[in-house]
Structure formats: structure tokens, C-alpha cells
Design an enzyme around this catalytic site. Structure first.
Site, PDB file in Angstrom:
ATOM      1  N   ALA A 126       0.711  -1.031   0.244  1.00  0.00           N
ATOM      2  CA  ALA A 126       0.492  -0.109  -0.383  1.00  0.00           C
ATOM      3  C   ALA A 126       0.984   1.468  -0.004  1.00  0.00           C
ATOM      4  O   ALA A 126       1.944   1.293   0.670  1.00  0.00           O
ATOM      5  CB  ALA A 126      -0.620  -0.208   1.431  1.00  0.00           C
ATOM      6  N   GLY A 154       0.790  -4.797   0.834  1.00  0.00           N
ATOM      7  CA  GLY A 154      -0.605  -4.742   0.007  1.00  0.00           C
ATOM      8  C   GLY A 154      -0.091  -5.838  -1.327  1.00  0.00           C
ATOM      9  O   GLY A 154      -1.362  -6.391  -1.436  1.00  0.00           O
ATOM     10  N   GLU A 172      -0.422  -9.232  -0.733  1.00  0.00           N
ATOM     11  CA  GLU A 172      -1.919  -9.584  -0.489  1.00  0.00           C
ATOM     12  C   GLU A 172      -2.958  -9.598  -1.319  1.00  0.00           C
ATOM     13  O   GLU A 172      -3.783  -9.884  -1.935  1.00  0.00           O
ATOM     14  CB  GLU A 172      -2.394  -8.536   0.753  1.00  0.00           C
ATOM     15  N   GLU A 218       4.303  -5.151   6.889  1.00  0.00           N
ATOM     16  CA  GLU A 218       3.917  -4.314   7.900  1.00  0.00           C
ATOM     17  C   GLU A 218       4.400  -3.917   9.003  1.00  0.00           C
ATOM     18  O   GLU A 218       4.384  -2.847   9.892  1.00  0.00           O
ATOM     19  CB  GLU A 218       2.466  -4.243   8.152  1.00  0.00           C
TER      20      GLU A 218
HETATM   21  N1  COA Z   1       4.864   3.401  -0.795  1.00  0.00           N
HETATM   22  C1  COA Z   1       4.853   4.137  -0.806  1.00  0.00           C
HETATM   23  N2  COA Z   1       5.848   4.537  -1.771  1.00  0.00           N
HETATM   24  C2  COA Z   1       6.757   3.539  -2.032  1.00  0.00           C
HETATM   25  C3  COA Z   1       6.680   1.466  -1.579  1.00  0.00           C
HETATM   26  C4  COA Z   1       5.283   2.052  -0.380  1.00  0.00           C
HETATM   27  N3  COA Z   1       4.051   1.268   0.021  1.00  0.00           N
HETATM   28  N4  COA Z   1       7.778   0.781  -2.093  1.00  0.00           N
HETATM   29  C5  COA Z   1       8.172   1.842  -2.466  1.00  0.00           C
HETATM   30  N5  COA Z   1       8.439   3.341  -2.888  1.00  0.00           N
HETATM   31  C6  COA Z   1       8.905   4.197  -3.347  1.00  0.00           C
HETATM   32  C7  COA Z   1      10.164   4.599  -2.451  1.00  0.00           C
HETATM   33  O1  COA Z   1       9.246   5.677  -1.556  1.00  0.00           O
HETATM   34  C8  COA Z   1      10.932   5.230  -3.557  1.00  0.00           C
HETATM   35  O2  COA Z   1      10.709   6.841  -3.789  1.00  0.00           O
HETATM   36  P1  COA Z   1      11.033   8.112  -4.446  1.00  0.00           P
HETATM   37  O3  COA Z   1      12.015   7.572  -5.348  1.00  0.00           O
HETATM   38  O4  COA Z   1      10.308   9.059  -4.536  1.00  0.00           O
HETATM   39  O5  COA Z   1      12.204   8.019  -2.779  1.00  0.00           O
HETATM   40  C9  COA Z   1      11.254   4.758  -4.802  1.00  0.00           C
HETATM   41  O6  COA Z   1       9.119   4.067  -4.382  1.00  0.00           O
HETATM   42  C10 COA Z   1      11.711   3.686  -4.675  1.00  0.00           C
HETATM   43  O7  COA Z   1      11.633   2.826  -3.813  1.00  0.00           O
HETATM   44  P2  COA Z   1      13.275   2.690  -2.956  1.00  0.00           P
HETATM   45  O8  COA Z   1      12.606   2.301  -1.465  1.00  0.00           O
HETATM   46  O9  COA Z   1      14.257   4.010  -3.143  1.00  0.00           O
HETATM   47  O10 COA Z   1      13.706   1.190  -3.543  1.00  0.00           O
HETATM   48  P3  COA Z   1      15.479   0.316  -3.243  1.00  0.00           P
HETATM   49  O11 COA Z   1      15.284  -0.440  -3.950  1.00  0.00           O
HETATM   50  O12 COA Z   1      15.736   0.946  -2.231  1.00  0.00           O
HETATM   51  O13 COA Z   1      13.714  -0.953  -1.698  1.00  0.00           O
HETATM   52  C11 COA Z   1      12.102  -1.679  -1.438  1.00  0.00           C
HETATM   53  C12 COA Z   1      12.756  -1.445  -2.170  1.00  0.00           C
HETATM   54  C13 COA Z   1      10.760  -2.675  -2.088  1.00  0.00           C
HETATM   55  C14 COA Z   1      12.093  -2.519  -0.294  1.00  0.00           C
HETATM   56  C15 COA Z   1      11.533  -0.166  -0.715  1.00  0.00           C
HETATM   57  O14 COA Z   1      11.135   0.444  -1.053  1.00  0.00           O
HETATM   58  C16 COA Z   1      10.819  -0.394   0.377  1.00  0.00           C
HETATM   59  O15 COA Z   1      10.601  -1.651   1.612  1.00  0.00           O
HETATM   60  N6  COA Z   1       9.626  -0.520   0.377  1.00  0.00           N
HETATM   61  C17 COA Z   1       8.071  -0.730   1.360  1.00  0.00           C
HETATM   62  C18 COA Z   1       7.741  -1.664   1.425  1.00  0.00           C
HETATM   63  C19 COA Z   1       6.752  -2.086   2.508  1.00  0.00           C
HETATM   64  O16 COA Z   1       6.340  -1.451   3.170  1.00  0.00           O
HETATM   65  N7  COA Z   1       4.992  -2.540   1.815  1.00  0.00           N
HETATM   66  C20 COA Z   1       4.323  -2.173   3.005  1.00  0.00           C
HETATM   67  C21 COA Z   1       3.484  -1.796   3.270  1.00  0.00           C
HETATM   68  S1  COA Z   1       1.835  -1.116   4.305  1.00  0.00           S
END
Ligand code: COA
Length: 273
Positions: free
Chosen positions: A80, A125, A128, A148
Site C-alpha cells: 500500500a 498489499g 496480499e 508491515e
Molecule cells: N509506498 C509508497 N512508496 C513506496 C513504497 C510504498 N509501499 N515502496 C516503495 N516506494 C517508493 C519509495 O519511496 C521510492 O520513492 P522515491 O524515489 O520518490 O523516494 C521509490 O518507491 C523506490 O523505492 P526505494 O525504496 O528507493 O527502492 P529500493 O530498491 O531501495 O527498496 C524496497 C525497495 C521494496 C525494499 C523498499 O522500497 C521498501 O521497503 N518499500 C516499502 C515496502 C513496504 O513496507 N510495504 C508495505 C507497505 S504497508
């Protein structure tokens, strides 16, 4: 709704969808969540647009089955959209979960096969969403997890329920509580995905499986979905549901066609009737 065989082609009441790409290919609707700069995170617009497309999937006879995937090579859906969480309170949080759950029930209960092509991160999400599909095919770079608890929240779009259903309570509990990610090979071993293929062949694999399913009697396929879903619905007796759906098949023209074609040693031509 009108579908054209073009890359960005979803037209509803002349309004283009802003976060999804759709393509209808020989009865298979390919829905691509298209926010690659945010790793295809599910913001309100994505959820709303998925909801609209799913409504169409239910009623549009030109759609026989569905693939859901993410844009780019890095991510299916990274969860999400976290930026929309700030400022929400208890009631807003609950409403958000209910909204996501309702959409994912709509996917799970769709009367046509819905397959997730997991092309990278399927987190929160995203995991999910993939689990709400009828089955999953992963590329070898896919990663699954429910992170989460890293954020002070927990899965709210059915993750605690469907992960237990799909991989068993012990493995699910560990993933839910630890926020650990598993790779595609582990997901295959756990039964979370049916196949692991290269990123280049991911869509082709799903299309091959769905082409086979699409050659079967569509209303009987819908009955299989309803009956298999009843296993996990405490309000239903799955065996009663099965008998009900089995009976319904006998009222269809496709049942007459299927059985007659077998006896006449020819290929059946089904009409979803
Ligand atoms: N919601 C909003 N934005 C998200 C996102 C999310 N769930 N997951 C990634 N993004 C965005 C980042 O903020 C970033 O945006 P920016 O370039 O404007 O800063 C962009 O996507 C790229 O992500 P980034 O974190 O820089 O990539 P990465 O390769 O370093 O890491 C992940 C990849 C997937 C490990 C990391 O993005 C992450 O942990 N995301 C969240 C996962 C999460 O907690 N999901 C559950 C949400 S309830």
C-alpha cells in the site's frame, strides 16, 4: 468499456485510467499496475481503478480470464502507498483495511480465473493482492513478504488470513511477525506460487496456462472457483456449495455441448451459456 489491443488502452466512458495499463489479448485481460517510480505501490487511485476494471471483468463477455502484473522489472507491487497513511486514525485505518479487503474479495470471487504474474517485489498489499488472485506465477527475481510490522502496522488487506491458508500457520506466523522476505524458490517450496520462470517468459507462461483454462467450459470453471473458495468461507458448507455448483452445470447449454462433443468424438465449442 472498450478494450483495444494497444499498450495503454483502457477506456471507460472515454476516461483513461491513470495508474493501470490494460490489454485484451485473445480473451485474456492483462492488467498492469503502472507506477514504476513508486514500485507500483497501491494508492487510492490504483485501488479505485482496479475496482472499476474488476466490475467490468465480472460482466464483460469478451474477457475470459485475467492477469495482474506490475510495470517494470523490479516490482510487482511494493505494498500500500505508505505516504497515504500519515494522519489516519483508528477509524480511518479500519475503513482503509475494509476497502482493500472488499476489492480483494472481488478479485478472489471473480467468476473468471485471475492469475498474478509476480515480476519482482510483492510486499505488504502487493503480497496480499497476489494472494487474492486464484493462483500465482513468479519470475525468478520475485520477493514476497509482509513487512508491515516494520512500520508499526500489520497486514490489513487479508494478508493474515490468506497467508495462513496458502502456506500454513507456522510459516505464515513467522513471515507476518518477522517481516522477513522470501525469494521465488522458497515461495514455490511453500506453495505460494505455482511456477517460477524467467522474467522474460513470465507473461507467456501465464498466457499458456490461461489459454488452456479458457478452452474449458467457462461456467464450469466459475463453479470450480466458487466451490474452492467455499473451503475458506465459514458461512458456507463447501460440499453443499460443490453440489449446488455441480447441479448448476447440468442446466447449461455448455454441459450438453461438452458431453455431446465427447460422445461424437469432436472438440467442444463452449459459449458461456
Ligand atoms: N509506498 C509508497 N512508496 C513506496 C513504497 C510504498 N509501499 N515502496 C516503495 N516506494 C517508493 C519509495 O519511496 C521510492 O520513492 P522515491 O524515489 O520518490 O523516494 C521509490 O518507491 C523506490 O523505492 P526505494 O525504496 O528507493 O527502492 P529500493 O530498491 O531501495 O527498496 C524496497 C525497495 C521494496 C525494499 C523498499 O522500497 C521498501 O521497503 N518499500 C516499502 C515496502 C513496504 O513496507 N510495504 C508495505 C507497505 S504497508
Amino acid at each position: 468499456m472498450i478494450y483495444l489491443n494497444l499498450p495503454t488502452n483502457f477506456i471507460k466512458n472515454t476516461t483513461m485510467l491513470s495508474t493501470l495499463l490494460t490489454e485484451l489479448k485473445e480473451g485474456i485481460l492483462i492488467i498492469t499496475i503502472n507506477r514504476p517510480d513508486k514500485l507500483n505501490a497501491l494508492n487510492k487511485t490504483v485501488l479505485q481503478e482496479l475496482n472499476e476494471v474488476l466490475d467490468d471483468v465480472y460482466i464483460n463477455n469478451s474477457i475470459q480470464s485475467v492477469i495482474i502484473t506490475g510495470s517494470g522489472t523490479k516490482s510487482f507491487v511494493a505494498g500500500a502507498d505508505i505516504s497515504e497513511f500519515l494522519g489516519a486514525g483508528i477509524e480511518a485505518g479500519k475503513a482503509l483495511a475494509k476497502k482493500g479487503q472488499d476489492l480483494f474479495f472481488k478479485i478472489e470471487n471473480a467468476p473468471k480465473p485471475v492469475v498474478a504474474c509476480v515480476n519482482g517485489f510483492a510486499l505488504g498489499g502487493g503480497c496480499e493482492l497476489a494472494m487474492s488472485c486464484h493462483f500465482r506465477i513468479a519470475s525468478d527475481n520475485a520477493k514476497f513478504g509482509q513487512p508491515e510490522v516494520n512500520l508499526g502496522i500489520m497486514p490489513g488487506y487479508g494478508g493474515t488470513q490468506r497467508l495462513v491458508q496458502l502456506i500454513g500457520k507456522g510459516r505464515a506466523m513467522e513471515l507476518l511477525m518477522s517481516a522477513a522476505m522470501i525469494d521465488a524458490t522458497t515461495a514455490l517450496q511453500y506453495g505460494l506460487v505455482n511456477y517460477v520462470v524467467t522474467p522474460e517468459t513470465l507473461l507467456d507462461k501465464a498466457i499458456a496456462v490461461l489459454t488452456l483454462i479458457n478452452s474449458k467450459a467457462p461456467l464450469a470453471v466459475a463453479g470450480c472457483i466458487t466451490a474452492a473458495n467455499a473451503v475458506f468461507n465459514q458461512d458456507k458448507n463447501g460440499f453443499d456449495t460443490e453440489a449446488e455448483e455441480f447441479g448448476k452445470c447440468f442446466g447449461t447449454a455448455d454441459m450438453k455441448e461438452g458431453t455431446t462433443a465427447f460422445l461424437e468424438k469432436r472438440k467442444a465449442v463452449f459459449q458461456r451459456k
